[in-house]
Enzyme design. Structure first.
Site, PDB file in Angstrom:
ATOM      1  CB  CYS A 103      -0.937  -0.002   1.211  1.00 37.49           C
ATOM      2  SG  CYS A 103      -0.074   0.108   2.793  1.00 37.49           S
ATOM      3  CE  LYS A 104      -1.767   5.980  -3.546  1.00 39.27           C
ATOM      4  NZ  LYS A 104      -2.645   7.134  -3.834  1.00 39.27           N
TER       5      LYS A 104
END
Length: 276
Positions: A106-107
């Site tokens: 994920c970011k």
């Protein structure tokens, strides 16, 4: 494997890479989730051929042969079929290990991520990740108190995270895009699950109250329209603008009755897990 174009909620090891399901037992629910960083590894002599690089699986600690896989970001264990990172994630990304052992990407600024596995579907709350040198083992992220409530949609039955902690509020399901009235779940006698007889009267008070309010307003507007129609017939023949007041009264009454039907037919969503 991990790339910038891959959906952040999808597992890094796709189902097409093997028909064998992960065999490692799921972790017990932990208070703090661990942000995965690639572990340091060294080339260890293999029993079969010397100089073949291997690495320990982050789930079952089995040795994974890295021969011909050093260009990948993650590798799949042949014992537990789980992914283990061997390279740093792409720029602006980070690895997260779900309690069910699924490795996600994920970011690095993300605060929440959902596990895509059908038997898990956890909403993982992430904290700020500590900057760790590659030569040190991964450290747990700073603990973050989860917020919100996981509720079950009354229309489609899917679960979603609702950040409003108060009940008697409208919640829009992100799956079916329909509105639900969020009500508390009340247990029956001896801790049994609630049935229709144990639905909270406090939770259903909001739609019932608004339904009664709209019915009252609609009937009042219709009675006003009937009174204007009967009392101003002669006046309306001379001033045709009077018909507009009739139409407005009937239209407002009709809209109120439609809103009453909407609130009377709205479904409820019950919380699955609540977090303080």
């Amino acid at each position: 494997m991990a790339a910038d174009g891959i959906d952040e909620r999808s597992p890094l090891i796709s189902p097409s890479s093997g028909n064998v399901t992960p065999t490692a037992p799921p972790y017990l629910q932990q208070n703090n989730l661990q942000a995965e960083l690639p572990p340091p590894y060294t080339a260890i002599a293999s029993p079969d051929a010397s100089g073949v690089p291997v690495i320990n699986c982050r789930v079952c600690q089995s040795l994974i042969n890295l021969d011909g896989k050093l260009h990948q970001h993650v590798v799949k264990c042949t014992v537990c079929n789980e992914a283990t990172p061997i390279k740093t994630p792409p720029l602006g990304k980070k690895y997260v290990r779900c309690p069910c052992n699924c490795l996600l990407i994920c970011k690095d600024i993300s605060r929440r991520i959902g596990c895509p596995r059908p038997n898990c579907r956890r909403i993982i709350n992430l904290g700020p990740v500590m900057l760790i040198p590659e030569e040190q083992p991964a450290q747990p992220a700073l603990p973050v108190q989860p917020e919100g409530t996981r509720v079950v949609c009354g229309h489609c039955g899917n679960t979603f995270l609702w950040m409003e902690l108060r009940f008697n509020t409208l919640a829009k399901c992100p799956h079916c895009k329909k509105m639900n009235c969020q009500v508390p779940r009340i247990q029956g006698k001896n801790g049994s699950a609630p049935g229709k007889a144990f639905r909270s009267s406090v939770g259903s008070a909001l739609p019932r109250r608004r339904c009664c309010t709209y019915i009252t307003m609609g009937m009042i507007c219709i009675f006003i329209g009937v009174g204007l129609t009967v009392g101003t017939q002669d006046f309306a023949r001379r001033f045709h603008a009077t018909y507009v007041s009739w139409a407005v009264a009937y239209l407002v009454g009709l809209v109120c009755l439609i809103r009453a039907c909407y609130w009377g037919a709205i479904k409820f969503s019950y919380p699955e897990h609540s977090f303080a």
